[in-house]
Design a protein around this motif. Structure first.
Motif, mmCIF file in Angstrom:
data_model
loop_
_atom_site.group_PDB
_atom_site.id
_atom_site.type_symbol
_atom_site.label_atom_id
_atom_site.label_comp_id
_atom_site.label_asym_id
_atom_site.label_seq_id
_atom_site.Cartn_x
_atom_site.Cartn_y
_atom_site.Cartn_z
ATOM 1 N N SER A 157 0.862 -1.185 0.000
ATOM 2 C CA SER A 157 0.000 0.000 0.000
ATOM 3 C C SER A 157 0.896 1.231 0.000
ATOM 4 O O SER A 157 1.358 1.657 1.062
ATOM 5 N N ASN A 198 0.604 4.302 0.017
ATOM 6 C CA ASN A 198 0.286 5.437 0.896
ATOM 7 C C ASN A 198 0.938 5.308 2.269
ATOM 8 O O ASN A 198 1.062 6.300 2.999
ATOM 9 N N ASP A 226 -4.512 7.365 9.627
ATOM 10 C CA ASP A 226 -5.716 6.588 9.363
ATOM 11 C C ASP A 226 -5.307 5.273 8.715
ATOM 12 O O ASP A 226 -5.188 5.174 7.489
ATOM 13 N N GLY A 231 -6.926 2.607 8.423
ATOM 14 C CA GLY A 231 -7.994 2.059 7.596
ATOM 15 C C GLY A 231 -7.972 2.553 6.170
ATOM 16 O O GLY A 231 -8.562 1.928 5.277
ATOM 17 N N ALA A 232 -7.296 3.680 5.923
ATOM 18 C CA ALA A 232 -7.227 4.223 4.564
ATOM 19 C C ALA A 232 -6.160 3.533 3.718
ATOM 20 O O ALA A 232 -6.087 3.780 2.506
ATOM 21 N N LEU A 233 -5.348 2.685 4.325
ATOM 22 C CA LEU A 233 -4.327 1.954 3.577
ATOM 23 C C LEU A 233 -4.986 0.778 2.861
ATOM 24 O O LEU A 233 -5.441 -0.176 3.491
ATOM 25 N N GLU A 234 -5.053 0.849 1.557
ATOM 26 C CA GLU A 234 -5.735 -0.179 0.768
ATOM 27 C C GLU A 234 -4.760 -1.274 0.365
ATOM 28 O O GLU A 234 -3.745 -1.017 -0.271
ATOM 29 N N VAL A 235 -5.084 -2.491 0.760
ATOM 30 C CA VAL A 235 -4.275 -3.667 0.431
ATOM 31 C C VAL A 235 -5.154 -4.657 -0.310
ATOM 32 O O VAL A 235 -6.299 -4.911 0.093
ATOM 33 N N ASP A 236 -4.641 -5.222 -1.390
ATOM 34 C CA ASP A 236 -5.387 -6.221 -2.157
ATOM 35 C C ASP A 236 -5.232 -7.586 -1.479
ATOM 36 O O ASP A 236 -4.284 -8.326 -1.755
ATOM 37 N N SER A 255 -7.110 -10.143 -1.812
ATOM 38 C CA SER A 255 -7.577 -11.273 -2.628
ATOM 39 C C SER A 255 -6.413 -12.127 -3.119
ATOM 40 O O SER A 255 -6.565 -13.332 -3.318
ATOM 41 N N ARG A 298 -2.652 -8.317 7.843
ATOM 42 C CA ARG A 298 -3.682 -7.736 8.718
ATOM 43 C C ARG A 298 -3.127 -7.482 10.123
ATOM 44 O O ARG A 298 -3.490 -6.512 10.792
#
Length: 361
Positions: free
Chosen positions: A132, A134, A184, A186-191, A193, A254
Protein backbone atom coordinates in the motif's frame (compact mmCIF):
# COMPACT_ATOMS: atom_id res chain seq x y z
CA UNK A 1 11.88 -40.28 -5.06
CA UNK A 2 11.64 -38.13 -8.18
CA UNK A 3 14.70 -37.08 -10.11
CA UNK A 4 16.13 -33.70 -9.14
CA UNK A 5 18.49 -31.35 -10.90
CA UNK A 6 20.03 -28.13 -9.60
CA UNK A 7 19.70 -25.14 -11.89
CA UNK A 8 19.96 -21.38 -11.68
CA UNK A 9 17.10 -18.94 -12.02
CA UNK A 10 16.04 -18.70 -15.68
CA UNK A 11 17.04 -22.27 -16.65
CA UNK A 12 15.82 -23.47 -20.01
CA UNK A 13 13.03 -25.85 -21.01
CA UNK A 14 15.39 -28.83 -21.32
CA UNK A 15 14.90 -29.41 -17.58
CA UNK A 16 11.11 -29.74 -17.74
CA UNK A 17 9.82 -33.05 -16.37
CA UNK A 18 12.12 -33.26 -13.36
CA UNK A 19 12.11 -31.53 -9.98
CA UNK A 20 14.48 -28.61 -9.90
CA UNK A 21 16.48 -27.23 -6.97
CA UNK A 22 16.66 -23.49 -7.53
CA UNK A 23 18.89 -21.08 -5.64
CA UNK A 24 16.91 -17.88 -5.38
CA UNK A 25 19.29 -15.12 -4.37
CA UNK A 26 21.23 -13.86 -2.61
CA UNK A 27 18.35 -11.41 -2.57
CA UNK A 28 18.81 -7.75 -1.81
CA UNK A 29 16.25 -5.41 -3.42
CA UNK A 30 13.25 -4.95 -1.10
CA UNK A 31 14.60 -7.67 1.21
CA UNK A 32 16.49 -5.35 3.62
CA UNK A 33 19.67 -7.38 3.22
CA UNK A 34 21.08 -10.42 1.42
CA UNK A 35 19.85 -13.96 1.94
CA UNK A 36 19.21 -16.98 -0.26
CA UNK A 37 16.33 -19.38 -0.59
CA UNK A 38 17.04 -22.87 -1.90
CA UNK A 39 13.77 -24.09 -3.38
CA UNK A 40 12.81 -27.52 -4.67
CA UNK A 41 10.26 -27.00 -7.44
CA UNK A 42 8.14 -29.58 -9.30
CA UNK A 43 7.67 -29.52 -13.09
CA UNK A 44 4.30 -27.84 -12.38
CA UNK A 45 6.18 -24.99 -10.64
CA UNK A 46 5.02 -25.79 -7.12
CA UNK A 47 7.49 -25.50 -4.24
CA UNK A 48 7.94 -28.77 -2.34
CA UNK A 49 10.82 -27.75 -0.05
CA UNK A 50 12.49 -24.50 1.01
CA UNK A 51 15.72 -23.85 2.87
CA UNK A 52 16.71 -20.31 3.94
CA UNK A 53 20.48 -19.84 3.60
CA UNK A 54 21.87 -16.96 5.63
CA UNK A 55 25.30 -15.64 6.55
CA UNK A 56 25.97 -13.20 3.70
CA UNK A 57 25.83 -10.12 5.93
CA UNK A 58 27.57 -11.40 9.08
CA UNK A 59 29.52 -8.60 10.80
CA UNK A 60 30.51 -10.18 14.11
CA UNK A 61 28.57 -7.67 16.22
CA UNK A 62 28.57 -9.86 19.32
CA UNK A 63 32.38 -10.05 19.30
CA UNK A 64 32.65 -6.30 18.76
CA UNK A 65 30.57 -5.78 21.90
CA UNK A 66 33.25 -7.51 23.97
CA UNK A 67 35.91 -4.87 23.27
CA UNK A 68 33.73 -1.80 23.83
CA UNK A 69 32.53 -0.25 27.06
CA UNK A 70 28.83 -0.06 27.79
CA UNK A 71 28.39 3.43 26.36
CA UNK A 72 30.02 2.35 23.09
CA UNK A 73 27.98 -0.86 22.97
CA UNK A 74 24.79 1.19 22.63
CA UNK A 75 26.08 2.80 19.43
CA UNK A 76 26.34 -0.68 17.86
CA UNK A 77 23.25 -2.22 19.41
CA UNK A 78 20.79 -0.47 17.11
CA UNK A 79 22.39 -1.57 13.84
CA UNK A 80 21.44 -5.23 13.48
CA UNK A 81 17.77 -4.36 12.85
CA UNK A 82 17.92 -0.85 11.44
CA UNK A 83 14.12 -0.54 11.47
CA UNK A 84 13.96 -1.34 15.21
CA UNK A 85 16.92 0.77 16.28
CA UNK A 86 15.37 2.35 19.38
CA UNK A 87 14.05 -0.97 20.71
CA UNK A 88 17.43 -2.62 20.16
CA UNK A 89 19.21 0.08 22.16
CA UNK A 90 16.64 -0.24 24.92
CA UNK A 91 17.16 -4.00 25.34
CA UNK A 92 20.89 -3.49 25.99
CA UNK A 93 20.36 -0.49 28.27
CA UNK A 94 17.86 -2.50 30.33
CA UNK A 95 20.39 -5.32 30.79
CA UNK A 96 23.04 -2.98 32.22
CA UNK A 97 20.50 -1.13 34.37
CA UNK A 98 19.22 -4.39 35.82
CA UNK A 99 22.76 -5.62 36.53
CA UNK A 100 23.67 -2.39 38.33
CA UNK A 101 20.32 -1.96 40.12
CA UNK A 102 19.83 1.44 38.53
CA UNK A 103 16.50 3.30 38.93
CA UNK A 104 15.42 5.01 35.72
CA UNK A 105 13.37 8.23 36.15
CA UNK A 106 9.63 7.97 35.46
CA UNK A 107 9.68 10.45 32.57
CA UNK A 108 12.36 8.40 30.82
CA UNK A 109 10.28 5.23 31.30
CA UNK A 110 7.25 6.83 29.65
CA UNK A 111 9.27 8.40 26.86
CA UNK A 112 10.87 5.03 26.17
CA UNK A 113 7.43 3.43 25.77
CA UNK A 114 6.28 6.28 23.53
CA UNK A 115 9.37 6.07 21.33
CA UNK A 116 9.09 2.27 21.13
CA UNK A 117 5.56 2.60 19.77
CA UNK A 118 6.61 5.27 17.28
CA UNK A 119 9.48 3.00 16.22
CA UNK A 120 7.02 0.11 15.78
CA UNK A 121 4.68 2.26 13.70
CA UNK A 122 7.55 3.38 11.48
CA UNK A 123 8.83 -0.17 10.93
CA UNK A 124 5.38 -1.55 10.08
CA UNK A 125 4.79 1.23 7.58
CA UNK A 126 8.04 0.33 5.80
CA UNK A 127 6.87 -3.27 5.34
CA UNK A 128 3.38 -2.16 4.31
CA UNK A 129 4.59 0.33 1.68
CA UNK A 130 5.11 -2.26 -1.13
CA UNK A 131 1.53 -3.45 -0.55
CA UNK A 132 0.00 0.00 0.00
CA UNK A 133 2.15 2.89 -1.27
CA UNK A 134 0.29 5.44 0.90
CA UNK A 135 2.00 3.90 3.94
CA UNK A 136 5.20 5.71 2.87
CA UNK A 137 3.58 9.01 3.84
CA UNK A 138 3.04 7.83 7.42
CA UNK A 139 6.50 6.29 7.56
CA UNK A 140 8.07 9.61 6.58
CA UNK A 141 5.99 11.49 9.14
CA UNK A 142 6.92 9.29 12.09
CA UNK A 143 10.56 9.06 11.00
CA UNK A 144 10.80 12.85 10.98
CA UNK A 145 9.51 12.91 14.56
CA UNK A 146 12.05 10.29 15.64
CA UNK A 147 14.79 12.28 13.93
CA UNK A 148 13.69 15.50 15.64
CA UNK A 149 13.77 13.84 19.06
CA UNK A 150 17.05 11.96 18.70
CA UNK A 151 19.04 13.74 15.99
CA UNK A 152 19.46 10.46 14.10
CA UNK A 153 17.39 9.40 11.11
CA UNK A 154 18.17 5.67 11.08
CA UNK A 155 20.50 4.94 14.01
CA UNK A 156 18.90 6.99 16.77
CA UNK A 157 21.37 6.33 19.63
CA UNK A 158 18.93 8.07 21.97
CA UNK A 159 18.94 5.58 24.84
CA UNK A 160 21.70 5.70 27.39
CA UNK A 161 22.38 3.70 30.51
CA UNK A 162 20.00 5.17 33.10
CA UNK A 163 17.43 6.69 30.76
CA UNK A 164 17.67 8.83 27.63
CA UNK A 165 20.49 10.97 26.31
CA UNK A 166 18.43 14.14 26.77
CA UNK A 167 14.83 15.31 26.96
CA UNK A 168 12.73 15.73 23.82
CA UNK A 169 12.62 19.23 22.25
CA UNK A 170 10.06 21.80 23.38
CA UNK A 171 6.78 21.33 21.55
CA UNK A 172 7.71 17.85 20.32
CA UNK A 173 4.95 16.03 22.21
CA UNK A 174 2.35 18.38 20.71
CA UNK A 175 3.67 17.65 17.22
CA UNK A 176 3.51 13.91 17.94
CA UNK A 177 -0.11 14.22 19.09
CA UNK A 178 -0.99 16.19 15.96
CA UNK A 179 0.66 13.60 13.71
CA UNK A 180 -1.02 10.65 15.44
CA UNK A 181 -4.41 12.30 14.95
CA UNK A 182 -3.82 12.22 11.18
CA UNK A 183 -2.86 8.53 10.94
CA UNK A 184 -5.72 6.59 9.36
CA UNK A 185 -4.59 2.98 9.04
CA UNK A 186 -7.99 2.06 7.60
CA UNK A 187 -7.23 4.22 4.56
CA UNK A 188 -4.33 1.95 3.58
CA UNK A 189 -5.74 -0.18 0.77
CA UNK A 190 -4.28 -3.67 0.43
CA UNK A 191 -5.39 -6.22 -2.16
CA UNK A 192 -6.06 -9.16 0.16
CA UNK A 193 -7.58 -11.27 -2.63
CA UNK A 194 -4.09 -12.29 -3.79
CA UNK A 195 -2.94 -13.10 -0.24
CA UNK A 196 -5.77 -15.23 1.14
CA UNK A 197 -4.77 -18.82 1.83
CA UNK A 198 -1.15 -18.41 0.72
CA UNK A 199 1.89 -19.39 2.76
CA UNK A 200 0.08 -20.82 5.77
CA UNK A 201 2.21 -21.17 8.91
CA UNK A 202 0.43 -23.49 11.39
CA UNK A 203 0.55 -22.68 15.10
CA UNK A 204 2.58 -25.80 15.96
CA UNK A 205 5.28 -24.87 13.44
CA UNK A 206 5.36 -21.28 14.66
CA UNK A 207 5.92 -22.49 18.22
CA UNK A 208 8.52 -25.06 17.14
CA UNK A 209 10.59 -22.42 15.35
CA UNK A 210 10.21 -19.86 18.14
CA UNK A 211 8.44 -17.38 15.86
CA UNK A 212 7.39 -14.18 17.64
CA UNK A 213 6.00 -10.78 16.75
CA UNK A 214 3.26 -10.15 14.17
CA UNK A 215 4.27 -13.21 12.15
CA UNK A 216 3.77 -15.45 15.17
CA UNK A 217 0.60 -13.72 16.34
CA UNK A 218 -0.87 -14.14 12.82
CA UNK A 219 -0.58 -17.90 13.42
CA UNK A 220 -2.18 -17.83 16.87
CA UNK A 221 0.91 -17.34 19.07
CA UNK A 222 -0.68 -15.33 21.89
CA UNK A 223 2.52 -13.78 23.19
CA UNK A 224 3.37 -10.09 23.48
CA UNK A 225 6.01 -8.86 25.93
CA UNK A 226 4.21 -5.54 26.32
CA UNK A 227 1.57 -7.55 28.19
CA UNK A 228 3.43 -10.68 29.31
CA UNK A 229 6.67 -9.13 30.62
CA UNK A 230 5.94 -5.39 30.56
CA UNK A 231 8.29 -2.51 31.11
CA UNK A 232 7.12 -0.16 33.89
CA UNK A 233 5.16 2.22 31.64
CA UNK A 234 3.34 -0.60 29.83
CA UNK A 235 1.95 -1.85 33.14
CA UNK A 236 -0.26 1.25 33.22
CA UNK A 237 -1.47 0.94 29.61
CA UNK A 238 -4.61 -0.98 28.74
CA UNK A 239 -4.57 -2.95 25.50
CA UNK A 240 -5.16 -6.39 24.04
CA UNK A 241 -2.50 -7.85 21.69
CA UNK A 242 -3.58 -8.52 18.11
CA UNK A 243 -3.82 -12.30 17.57
CA UNK A 244 -5.19 -14.14 14.53
CA UNK A 245 -5.38 -17.83 13.77
CA UNK A 246 -5.39 -18.15 9.96
CA UNK A 247 -1.60 -18.06 9.64
CA UNK A 248 -1.65 -17.11 5.96
CA UNK A 249 -0.15 -14.15 4.10
CA UNK A 250 -3.35 -12.14 4.50
CA UNK A 251 -3.34 -12.69 8.28
CA UNK A 252 0.26 -11.51 8.56
CA UNK A 253 -0.51 -8.29 6.68
CA UNK A 254 -3.68 -7.74 8.72
CA UNK A 255 -1.60 -8.14 11.89
CA UNK A 256 0.77 -5.42 10.69
CA UNK A 257 -2.17 -3.12 10.01
CA UNK A 258 -3.87 -3.87 13.33
CA UNK A 259 -0.64 -3.43 15.26
CA UNK A 260 -0.06 -0.08 13.56
CA UNK A 261 -3.48 0.99 14.89
CA UNK A 262 -2.53 -0.32 18.33
CA UNK A 263 0.75 1.61 18.30
CA UNK A 264 -1.14 4.83 17.52
CA UNK A 265 -3.46 4.18 20.48
CA UNK A 266 -0.63 3.29 22.88
CA UNK A 267 1.49 6.27 21.84
CA UNK A 268 -1.52 8.52 22.43
CA UNK A 269 -1.95 7.04 25.92
CA UNK A 270 1.75 7.63 26.65
CA UNK A 271 1.40 11.29 25.72
CA UNK A 272 -1.51 11.65 28.13
CA UNK A 273 0.38 9.99 31.01
CA UNK A 274 3.80 11.57 30.39
CA UNK A 275 5.12 13.07 33.66
CA UNK A 276 7.63 15.87 34.07
CA UNK A 277 11.06 15.42 35.60
CA UNK A 278 14.56 14.25 34.64
CA UNK A 279 15.20 11.72 31.86
CA UNK A 280 18.49 10.24 33.07
CA UNK A 281 20.66 9.68 36.12
CA UNK A 282 24.17 10.85 36.83
CA UNK A 283 26.67 8.19 35.77
CA UNK A 284 30.24 7.51 36.90
CA UNK A 285 33.10 8.01 34.46
CA UNK A 286 33.27 4.29 33.77
CA UNK A 287 30.20 2.03 34.02
CA UNK A 288 31.06 -1.40 35.41
CA UNK A 289 28.40 -4.08 35.66
CA UNK A 290 28.95 -6.39 38.65
CA UNK A 291 30.03 -9.96 38.10
CA UNK A 292 27.13 -12.15 37.01
CA UNK A 293 24.63 -12.45 34.19
CA UNK A 294 21.17 -11.20 33.28
CA UNK A 295 18.66 -11.64 30.46
CA UNK A 296 16.38 -8.82 29.35
CA UNK A 297 13.92 -8.64 26.49
CA UNK A 298 11.60 -6.18 24.80
CA UNK A 299 8.80 -6.47 22.23
CA UNK A 300 10.53 -5.12 19.11
CA UNK A 301 8.51 -4.49 15.92
CA UNK A 302 9.33 -7.97 14.53
CA UNK A 303 9.15 -9.88 17.83
CA UNK A 304 11.20 -10.70 20.90
CA UNK A 305 14.53 -8.87 21.06
CA UNK A 306 16.56 -10.31 23.93
CA UNK A 307 19.97 -9.61 25.45
CA UNK A 308 21.96 -12.06 27.58
CA UNK A 309 24.69 -10.09 29.32
CA UNK A 310 27.49 -11.81 31.20
CA UNK A 311 29.94 -9.67 33.17
CA UNK A 312 33.18 -10.20 35.05
CA UNK A 313 32.88 -6.86 36.80
CA UNK A 314 34.76 -4.95 34.11
CA UNK A 315 33.77 -1.93 32.01
CA UNK A 316 33.27 -4.13 28.96
CA UNK A 317 30.91 -7.14 28.67
CA UNK A 318 32.47 -10.57 28.97
CA UNK A 319 29.68 -11.84 26.68
CA UNK A 320 26.71 -10.09 25.16
CA UNK A 321 24.48 -12.48 23.25
CA UNK A 322 21.57 -11.22 21.16
CA UNK A 323 18.27 -13.05 20.69
CA UNK A 324 16.93 -11.42 17.53
CA UNK A 325 13.42 -12.07 16.15
CA UNK A 326 14.34 -12.36 12.46
CA UNK A 327 16.83 -15.19 13.11
CA UNK A 328 14.06 -17.47 14.37
CA UNK A 329 11.34 -16.12 12.11
CA UNK A 330 13.18 -16.66 8.83
CA UNK A 331 13.57 -20.39 9.58
CA UNK A 332 9.77 -20.70 9.39
CA UNK A 333 9.94 -20.25 5.61
CA UNK A 334 10.85 -23.96 5.54
CA UNK A 335 7.40 -24.72 6.97
CA UNK A 336 5.19 -22.23 5.14
CA UNK A 337 6.56 -22.24 1.57
CA UNK A 338 6.01 -25.93 0.58
CA UNK A 339 2.82 -26.14 -1.47
CA UNK A 340 3.16 -22.57 -2.73
CA UNK A 341 3.11 -21.99 -6.48
CA UNK A 342 6.15 -20.13 -7.81
CA UNK A 343 3.81 -17.46 -9.20
CA UNK A 344 2.58 -16.80 -5.64
CA UNK A 345 6.06 -16.58 -4.11
CA UNK A 346 6.35 -12.75 -4.34
CA UNK A 347 2.99 -12.33 -2.58
CA UNK A 348 3.99 -14.68 0.25
CA UNK A 349 7.40 -13.10 0.76
CA UNK A 350 5.85 -9.62 0.77
CA UNK A 351 3.86 -10.66 3.86
CA UNK A 352 6.89 -12.07 5.67
CA UNK A 353 8.76 -9.25 7.40
CA UNK A 354 12.41 -9.92 8.26
CA UNK A 355 15.55 -7.80 8.50
CA UNK A 356 18.64 -9.70 7.37
CA UNK A 357 21.02 -7.78 9.63
CA UNK A 358 18.90 -9.13 12.48
CA UNK A 359 19.74 -12.65 11.23
CA UNK A 360 23.43 -12.19 10.41
CA UNK A 361 24.23 -10.11 13.47
Amino acid sequence: MSEQITVGVGAGAQYLGVDRVIDLGPLHPSAHGAYRLRLTVTPDLVITAAEPLVGHLHRGAEKLFEVRDYRQVLTLANRHDWLSAFCNELAVALAVERMTGMDVPARAQWLRALLCELNRLMAHMVFLTPLSPNAAMYREGVQSLMEEASGGRIHFMFNRIGGLREDVPAGWTARVAEFLSTVDVGALEVDFSRLEGLGVLPLDDALAYGVTGPIGRASGVDFDLRRDDPLPAYKSLSFTPVVRTEGDAAARVRCLLDEARLSVALATQCLQELPSGPVNVRLPKAIKAPEGSVYTRVEAPLGTSGVHLSSRGEKTPWRLKLRTPSFNNVQALSALLPGTAVDDLPAVLSSFAVIVGDIDK
